[in-house]
Design a protein around this motif. Structure first.
Motif, PDB file in Angstrom:
ATOM      1  N   SER A 232      -8.225  23.085  -9.015  1.00  0.00           N
ATOM      2  CA  SER A 232      -6.802  22.764  -9.191  1.00  0.00           C
ATOM      3  C   SER A 232      -6.112  22.387  -7.885  1.00  0.00           C
ATOM      4  CB  SER A 232      -6.078  23.961  -9.820  1.00  0.00           C
ATOM      5  OG  SER A 232      -6.256  25.099  -8.986  1.00  0.00           O
ATOM      6  N   ASN A 233      -6.744  22.708  -6.760  1.00  0.00           N
ATOM      7  CA  ASN A 233      -6.127  22.406  -5.459  1.00  0.00           C
ATOM      8  C   ASN A 233      -6.493  20.971  -5.084  1.00  0.00           C
ATOM      9  OD1 ASN A 233      -5.040  22.437  -2.923  1.00  0.00           O
ATOM     10  ND2 ASN A 233      -6.258  24.162  -2.155  1.00  0.00           N
ATOM     11  N   ILE A 234      -5.554  20.060  -5.334  1.00  0.00           N
ATOM     12  CA  ILE A 234      -5.840  18.633  -5.175  1.00  0.00           C
ATOM     13  C   ILE A 234      -4.846  18.023  -4.197  1.00  0.00           C
ATOM     14  CG2 ILE A 234      -5.868  16.398  -6.377  1.00  0.00           C
ATOM     15  CD1 ILE A 234      -6.773  17.915  -8.879  1.00  0.00           C
ATOM     16  N   SER A 235      -5.366  17.187  -3.303  1.00  0.00           N
ATOM     17  CA  SER A 235      -4.513  16.453  -2.375  1.00  0.00           C
ATOM     18  C   SER A 235      -4.711  14.961  -2.623  1.00  0.00           C
ATOM     19  CB  SER A 235      -4.902  16.804  -0.936  1.00  0.00           C
ATOM     20  OG  SER A 235      -4.083  16.077  -0.032  1.00  0.00           O
ATOM     21  N   LEU A 236      -3.636  14.199  -2.511  1.00  0.00           N
ATOM     22  CA  LEU A 236      -3.723  12.740  -2.665  1.00  0.00           C
ATOM     23  C   LEU A 236      -3.258  12.070  -1.383  1.00  0.00           C
ATOM     24  CD1 LEU A 236      -2.121  12.289  -6.231  1.00  0.00           C
ATOM     25  CD2 LEU A 236      -4.521  12.684  -5.658  1.00  0.00           C
ATOM     26  N   ASP A 237      -4.020  11.067  -0.925  1.00  0.00           N
ATOM     27  CA  ASP A 237      -3.624  10.277   0.243  1.00  0.00           C
ATOM     28  C   ASP A 237      -2.975   8.979  -0.208  1.00  0.00           C
ATOM     29  OD1 ASP A 237      -5.123  12.131   1.624  1.00  0.00           O
ATOM     30  OD2 ASP A 237      -6.580  10.689   2.410  1.00  0.00           O
ATOM     31  N   LEU A 238      -1.878   8.623   0.440  1.00  0.00           N
ATOM     32  CA  LEU A 238      -1.289   7.287   0.275  1.00  0.00           C
ATOM     33  C   LEU A 238      -1.165   6.653   1.649  1.00  0.00           C
ATOM     34  CD1 LEU A 238       1.700   7.759  -2.245  1.00  0.00           C
ATOM     35  CD2 LEU A 238      -0.650   7.015  -2.761  1.00  0.00           C
ATOM     36  N   ILE A 239      -1.232   5.321   1.692  1.00  0.00           N
ATOM     37  CA  ILE A 239      -1.020   4.596   2.946  1.00  0.00           C
ATOM     38  C   ILE A 239       0.241   3.747   2.819  1.00  0.00           C
ATOM     39  CG2 ILE A 239      -1.913   2.820   4.516  1.00  0.00           C
ATOM     40  CD1 ILE A 239      -4.705   3.796   3.942  1.00  0.00           C
ATOM     41  N   ALA A 240       1.141   3.919   3.787  1.00  0.00           N
ATOM     42  CA  ALA A 240       2.348   3.093   3.855  1.00  0.00           C
ATOM     43  C   ALA A 240       2.028   1.874   4.711  1.00  0.00           C
ATOM     44  CB  ALA A 240       3.499   3.891   4.472  1.00  0.00           C
ATOM     45  N   GLY A 241       2.190   0.674   4.129  1.00  0.00           N
ATOM     46  CA  GLY A 241       1.986  -0.535   4.920  1.00  0.00           C
ATOM     47  C   GLY A 241       0.796  -1.360   4.492  1.00  0.00           C
ATOM     48  N   LEU A 242       0.269  -1.108   3.300  1.00  0.00           N
ATOM     49  CA  LEU A 242      -0.879  -1.904   2.840  1.00  0.00           C
ATOM     50  C   LEU A 242      -0.454  -3.358   2.596  1.00  0.00           C
ATOM     51  CD1 LEU A 242      -2.478   0.553   0.237  1.00  0.00           C
ATOM     52  CD2 LEU A 242      -3.417  -0.103   2.473  1.00  0.00           C
ATOM     53  N   PRO A 243      -1.383  -4.306   2.745  1.00  0.00           N
ATOM     54  CA  PRO A 243      -1.048  -5.690   2.421  1.00  0.00           C
ATOM     55  C   PRO A 243      -0.481  -5.787   1.008  1.00  0.00           C
ATOM     56  CG  PRO A 243      -3.210  -5.582   3.457  1.00  0.00           C
ATOM     57  CD  PRO A 243      -2.766  -4.162   3.234  1.00  0.00           C
ATOM     58  N   GLY A 244       0.591  -6.534   0.870  1.00  0.00           N
ATOM     59  CA  GLY A 244       1.201  -6.750  -0.436  1.00  0.00           C
ATOM     60  C   GLY A 244       2.198  -5.678  -0.831  1.00  0.00           C
TER      61      GLY A 244
ATOM     62  N   GLU B 275       0.186 -10.554   4.503  1.00  0.00           N
ATOM     63  CA  GLU B 275       0.984  -9.764   3.554  1.00  0.00           C
ATOM     64  C   GLU B 275       1.215  -8.330   4.049  1.00  0.00           C
ATOM     65  OE1 GLU B 275       0.635 -10.081  -0.742  1.00  0.00           O
ATOM     66  OE2 GLU B 275      -1.039 -11.462  -0.427  1.00  0.00           O
ATOM     67  N   ILE B 276       0.794  -8.034   5.272  1.00  0.00           N
ATOM     68  CA  ILE B 276       1.057  -6.688   5.802  1.00  0.00           C
ATOM     69  C   ILE B 276       2.548  -6.576   6.125  1.00  0.00           C
ATOM     70  CG2 ILE B 276       0.614  -5.102   7.736  1.00  0.00           C
ATOM     71  CD1 ILE B 276      -2.175  -6.237   7.914  1.00  0.00           C
ATOM     72  N   PRO B 277       3.205  -5.537   5.633  1.00  0.00           N
ATOM     73  CA  PRO B 277       4.638  -5.381   5.941  1.00  0.00           C
ATOM     74  C   PRO B 277       4.856  -5.258   7.455  1.00  0.00           C
ATOM     75  CG  PRO B 277       3.935  -3.863   4.203  1.00  0.00           C
ATOM     76  CD  PRO B 277       2.691  -4.467   4.761  1.00  0.00           C
ATOM     77  N   SER B 278       6.068  -5.559   7.879  1.00  0.00           N
ATOM     78  CA  SER B 278       6.401  -5.462   9.309  1.00  0.00           C
ATOM     79  C   SER B 278       6.370  -3.997   9.753  1.00  0.00           C
ATOM     80  CB  SER B 278       7.804  -6.025   9.554  1.00  0.00           C
ATOM     81  OG  SER B 278       8.754  -5.149   8.953  1.00  0.00           O
ATOM     82  N   ASP B 279       6.278  -3.787  11.068  1.00  0.00           N
ATOM     83  CA  ASP B 279       6.282  -2.411  11.591  1.00  0.00           C
ATOM     84  C   ASP B 279       7.537  -1.659  11.149  1.00  0.00           C
ATOM     85  OD1 ASP B 279       3.902  -2.922  12.772  1.00  0.00           O
ATOM     86  OD2 ASP B 279       4.674  -3.062  14.827  1.00  0.00           O
ATOM     87  N   ASP B 280       8.672  -2.361  11.171  1.00  0.00           N
ATOM     88  CA  ASP B 280       9.918  -1.706  10.751  1.00  0.00           C
ATOM     89  C   ASP B 280       9.853  -1.297   9.281  1.00  0.00           C
ATOM     90  OD1 ASP B 280      10.958  -1.906  13.227  1.00  0.00           O
ATOM     91  OD2 ASP B 280      12.315  -3.576  12.785  1.00  0.00           O
ATOM     92  N   ALA B 281       9.290  -2.184   8.456  1.00  0.00           N
ATOM     93  CA  ALA B 281       9.198  -1.861   7.021  1.00  0.00           C
ATOM     94  C   ALA B 281       8.270  -0.665   6.820  1.00  0.00           C
ATOM     95  CB  ALA B 281       8.689  -3.071   6.244  1.00  0.00           C
TER      96      ALA B 281
END
Ligand code: SF4
Length: 399
Positions: free
Chosen positions: A160-172, A221-227
């Motif tokens: 039940s102990n689950i972690s999810l990874d997300l990445i901010a800044g993927l292409p698109g 399609e990679i977002p800008s550093d600011d985004a």
């Protein structure tokens, strides 16, 4: 009793993500058995090797972490062999946190059952995005439906102990699609999440494409550093609103749950507790009987790793290097660094040498000082590498 964190590196992946240049790759499964034999051998020799360096290898492990690569693609039989070797060399504490990194869609039923039977009680899923196009653009093999189904399967298996990874800044990725990924993550009800800002390795396929100003791998399609910074800030606020508080630059844990699901293994890195890394590109930190820290690692390429046994020569840290590490590892945590604890460990005079630098960082709004603690501000977390570099500048200035 001092306990150990054990890291097992599994460098095999089914596909290579465009932005990644970790010591991982797509190798024929014929390598898996040979690699497992090497893990067994290194687990067996670790204690003698540590002793030869005058280092103490704690007899009991209270965290085990399988990272990579994609450990979830190991066949069940090899999972059983690795755990058998671990338990043959170390006492695994009954309440040990045992984590396996999994790629959604790459966890066969028999392997999941083998993990659960071996005592694995935490799964970290490298989802990166719940938007199917974004996952596909970076070469990942799953979509949202597969990721959600795997979370359900893992829970059904009793983990039940689950972690999810997300990445901010993927292409698109857009502000709207990022919000959607965050919302899907929240809907899963997991107790732990990691958010990373996209870091494109220069030597990855995407990194080389960016270097030549090319169009492949959706580089434009990679977002800008600011985004990307905005996505990260929004992620921190969104998760806080969901009851998931940030406790480290990239890590979030649900508060008010029955148990604290902060990653006990990763906390060892930031709190400078001993850990042993087994496998390719695995890093270790142990201490001598007198308390001096030594760091050592293995080579980061599979073929040379398999060809030559053992670890590279260790580096014994000076007190100065340990103090620097105490600063920049401790500052990763939202609770920050306790000045009292630091002075007790290193002496007020040595800690005092950093006062000028801290004042500078404070005036720039990158760190904040409460009565006893120094911590990064929200801005400092965005620019953490710059802040940590300042502590290393102290070393350069002192040499
Ligand atoms: S990001 Fe993870 S899954 Fe993708 S290639 Fe790198 S190690 Fe493998």
């Amino acid at each position: 009793m001092e306990t150990l964190g054990l890291y097992i590196s599994v460098p095999f992946c089914r596909s290579k993500c465009t932005y990644c240049n970790f010591a991982s790759g797509v190798f024929p499964s014929s390598y898996f058995e040979q690699y497992t034999a090497r893990l067994e051998a290194d687990l067996h020799t670790a204690r003698a090797q540590a002793a030869a360096w005058g280092a103490v290898l704690p007899a009991a492990a209270d965290t085990i972490y399988f990272g990579g690569g994609t450990p979830s693609i190991l066949p069940a039989e090899l999972v059983r062999r690795i755990f058998s070797a671990i338990r043959g060399e170390l006492t695994v504490m009954p309440d040990a946190e045992i984590t396996v990194e999994c790629a959604p869609g790459q966890l066969e039923e028999a392997t999941l059952a083998a993990f659960a039977a071996a005592g694995v009680n935490r799964i970290s899923f490298g989802v990166q995005s719940f938007i199917d196009r974004e996952a596909a653009l970076t070469g990942r093999l799953h979509n949202r439906a597969i990721a959600l189904e795997d979370i359900r399967r893992v829970r059904t298996a009793g983990i039940s102990n689950i972690s999810l990874d997300l990445i901010a800044g993927l292409p698109g990725q857009t502000a709207a699609s990022w919000r959607e990924s965050l919302a899907v993550l929240a809907d899963t009800g997991v107790d732990h999440a990691s958010i990373y800002m996209l870091e494109v390795d220069d030597d990855s396929r995407l990194g080389r494409e960016i270097g030549i100003g090319g169009l492949r791998y959706h580089a434009v399609e990679i977002p800008s550093d600011d985004a990307i910074a905005d996505f990260y800030i929004e992620g921190v606020a969104f998760l806080a609103g969901q009851g998931m508080m940030q406790y480290e630059i990239s890590n979030f844990v649900r508060t008010g749950a029955q148990a604290d699901h902060s990653s006990r293994h990763n906390l060892k890195y930031w709190q400078r507790a001993p850990y042993l890394g087994i496998g390719v590109d695995a890093h270790s930190m142990l201490r001598t009987g007198a308390g001096q820290a030594l760091r050592f690692a293995t080579t980061d390429e599979l073929e040379p790793f398999l060809a030559a046994a053992g670890w590279n020569e260790p580096h014994w840290l000076t007190r100065r290097e340990e103090l620097e590490e105490a600063w920049f590892l401790g500052l990763r945590l939202n609770q920050g660094v306790s000045l009292t604890a630091l002075c007790e460990e290193f002496g007020a005079e040595n800690v005092g040498e950093y006062v000028g630098r801290l004042r500078e960082l404070e005036s720039e709004g990158l760190v904040v000082r409460s009565r006893d603690h120094v911590a990064l501000t929200a801005q400092g977390r965005l620019l953490s590498n710059e802040v940590f570099g300042r502590f290393l500048e102290e070393r350069a200035a002192a040499v």
